[in-house]
Write an enzyme that holds these catalytic residues in place. Structure first.
Site, PDB file in Angstrom:
ATOM      1  N   ARG A 128      20.237 -39.657  -2.009  1.00  0.00           N
ATOM      2  CA  ARG A 128      19.944 -39.028  -0.722  1.00  0.00           C
ATOM      3  C   ARG A 128      21.213 -38.787   0.092  1.00  0.00           C
ATOM      4  NH1 ARG A 128      18.400 -41.857   3.690  1.00  0.00           N
ATOM      5  NH2 ARG A 128      17.661 -43.582   2.396  1.00  0.00           N
ATOM      6  N   TYR A 148      13.727 -16.144  15.475  1.00  0.00           N
ATOM      7  CA  TYR A 148      12.817 -16.539  14.404  1.00  0.00           C
ATOM      8  C   TYR A 148      11.676 -17.362  14.973  1.00  0.00           C
ATOM      9  CZ  TYR A 148      10.996 -18.901  10.304  1.00  0.00           C
ATOM     10  OH  TYR A 148      10.162 -19.408   9.344  1.00  0.00           O
ATOM     11  N   ASP A 152      22.622 -18.948  15.090  1.00  0.00           N
ATOM     12  CA  ASP A 152      21.919 -18.663  13.841  1.00  0.00           C
ATOM     13  C   ASP A 152      22.521 -17.379  13.281  1.00  0.00           C
ATOM     14  OD1 ASP A 152      20.176 -17.834  11.830  1.00  0.00           O
ATOM     15  OD2 ASP A 152      18.398 -18.589  12.857  1.00  0.00           O
ATOM     16  N   LYS A 185      17.653 -16.836   2.609  1.00  0.00           N
ATOM     17  CA  LYS A 185      17.717 -15.388   2.753  1.00  0.00           C
ATOM     18  C   LYS A 185      18.925 -14.807   2.009  1.00  0.00           C
ATOM     19  CE  LYS A 185      14.127 -15.904   5.516  1.00  0.00           C
ATOM     20  NZ  LYS A 185      14.081 -17.325   5.851  1.00  0.00           N
TER      21      LYS A 185
END
Length: 364
Positions: free
Chosen positions: A41, A92, A163, A188
Site C-alpha cells: 500500500r 466536473y 484540475d 482521460k
C-alpha cells in the site's frame, strides 16, 4: 527537452545491460523486510515510473490514486474542518457533488464562482482555505486566468489547485503558472484508451507532497499496479494522440460553427470564443474537447447523441475514439449548463469520417 520527448523517455529504468526498456507491473502486496518499500500500500514500481513521468512533465513530484475522485477527495482532506473552498460554478460534476456533500455535513463551506471572472474569483478567495480551478471547464469550456487567480489565491493564503485534465501536461503546466497543486483524472487523456480508471496529483512543494502521500496511505486510495502500468503505456503516445485530436477538433469546430442546426460552438481555439486570448496566452494548444448547443432543443440534442454510428455515446472523454454526450441527461449536472449542450471529445479518427457521421446525426 520538449514535453513530447519527456513523455516518451521519463520514468524509464536505468540503462544497464539486459535491463528492461520500461518498468513492468509488480503484483505483490508483500515485500521482504529490511528495505524502504515496506508494504504494497506504500509503493510500487509501476506507480513510481508513472509518477516520475508526470512529475517531470508538470514540474514537480507526482502521486497516483485509484481514480480522479480519489485524488480530489485527498486534496479536500487538506481543508480544515469548517474551512472554505472557492470552486467554479461549472466543473466536473463529481467534484462539485463531493464538495456539496461535505458542505451538507458541515465539514466545509463552498462558494461557487464564475471561474472566467477574474475579479469575482479574486474577491471570493479572500479568507478561503482552498481555491479550486478547472480550466478549461467541464463541460462549459470556460477558460480561467490561471496565473492571475493563482497569485490571488496565494496572496489570500489559500491553497491553489488546478484540475488540468482537459489541457493535459502537454498544453498547460499550472505549477509554472503559480498553482500549488495540479490534479488529473488520468482516466482521460493521460491513459488515453478508455480502459483505465486512475487519478494523479503533482506538486513542487515537498512538504505538501509528503502530507498527500501520507493521506494516500491512510485512506488506501492507491492505484492497482496494472492500471498504473497501462496508464504509463498510454501516456507514452500522448503527444501523437493529442496532436491528431486537436487537429480534428479545430476542423470540426469550424464546420460546426457554420452548420445551421448549431446555435453555439464552445471551443477556445475559435478566434471569437470568450476564452480564446486567455487560452492562447497560457496554453500551447486549445485541446480536443468542445461543446455545441442546438438552440434550446434538448430533445434534438439527445437524438443527435443517439443517432451516430461512429461517434460513441458515452460519458467519458480523452480516448482515441470520439465520444459525445448531452451532459444534462445526468441529474447531478449543474442546472446552469444548457439542456441542449452536447460535449464532444474528439479522437484520432479521420476528420472527414467524423464530420460525415456528425452531420448525418444533426440532420436526424
Amino acid at each position: 527537452m520538449d514535453p513530447s520527448t519527456v513523455v516518451v523517455h521519463a520514468g524509464r529504468p536505468a540503462r544497464v545491460p539486459d535491463a528492461p526498456l520500461g518498468e513492468s507491473p509488480v503484483f505483490s502486496s508483500t515485500y521482504i523486510a529490511g528495505g524502504n518499500r515496506g508494504y504494497g500500500r506504500f509503493d510500487n514500481d509501476a506507480w513510481a515510473a508513472l509518477e516520475t513521468t508526470l512529475g517531470e512533465l508538470e514540474g514537480g513530484r507526482g502521486l497516483t490514486f485509484a481514480s480522479g475522485m480519489a485524488a480530489a477527495a485527498t486534496l479536500f482532506d487538506l481543508v480544515p474542518v469548517g474551512g472554505r473552498v472557492v470552486a467554479p460554478q461549472h466543473a466536473y460534476s463529481g467534484v462539485l457533488g463531493l464538495l456539496d456533500q461535505q458542505a451538507s455535513t458541515g465539514r466545509l463551506t463552498v462558494d461557487r464562482v464564475d471561474v472566467a471572472d477574474t475579479a469575482a474569483v479574486s474577491a471570493a478567495v479572500v479568507g478561503a482555505d482552498m481555491l479550486w480551478i478547472e480550466s478549461p471547464t467541464n463541460p462549459a469550456m470556460e477558460v480561467a486566468d490561471v496565473p492571475a487567480l493563482s497569485a490571488a489565491g496565494r496572496a489570500a493564503g489559500a491553497l491553489v489547485i488546478v484540475d488540468n485534465t482537459f489541457a493535459t501536461p502537454l498544453l498547460q503546466q499550472p505549477l509554472k503558472l503559480g498553482a500549488d497543486v495540479v490534479m488529473h483524472s488520468a482516466t482521460k487523456f493521460i491513459a488515453g484508451h478508455s480502459d483505465v480508471v486512475l487519478g494523479a496529483i503533482v506538486t513542487a512543494d515537498d512538504n505538501l507532497w509528503t502530507s498527500l502521500e501520507a493521506r494516500r496511505r491512510s485512506l488506501g486510495a492507491i492505484p492497482g499496479p496494472m492500471e498504473a502500468w497501462l496508464a504509463l503505456r498510454g501516456l507514452r503516445t500522448l503527444a501523437l494522440r493529442l496532436d491528431r485530436a486537436q487537429s480534428n477538433a479545430a476542423f470540426l469546430a469550424e464546420r460546426l460553427l457554420a452548420h445551421p442546426r448549431v446555435s453555439r460552438v464552445r471551443y477556445p481555439g475559435l478566434p471569437d470564443d470568450p476564452g480564446h486570448e486567455r487560452a492562447a496566452a497560457q496554453m500551447s494548444g486549445f485541446g480536443a474537447i468542445l461543446a455545441i448547443e442546438l438552440g434550446g432543443d434538448a430533445e434534438g440534442a439527445q437524438r443527435v447523441c443517439e443517432s451516430t454510428a461512429l461517434w460513441v455515446h458515452a460519458t467519458s472523454l480523452g480516448g482515441v475514439e470520439s465520444m459525445l454526450e448531452r451532459r444534462r441527461r445526468w441529474p447531478a449536472e449543474v442546472p446552469t449548463i444548457p439542456e441542449d449542450l452536447i460535449r464532444l471529445s474528439i479522437g484520432i479518427e479521420h476528420p472527414d469520417d467524423l464530420w460525415a457521421d456528425l452531420e448525418q446525426a444533426l440532420k436526424a
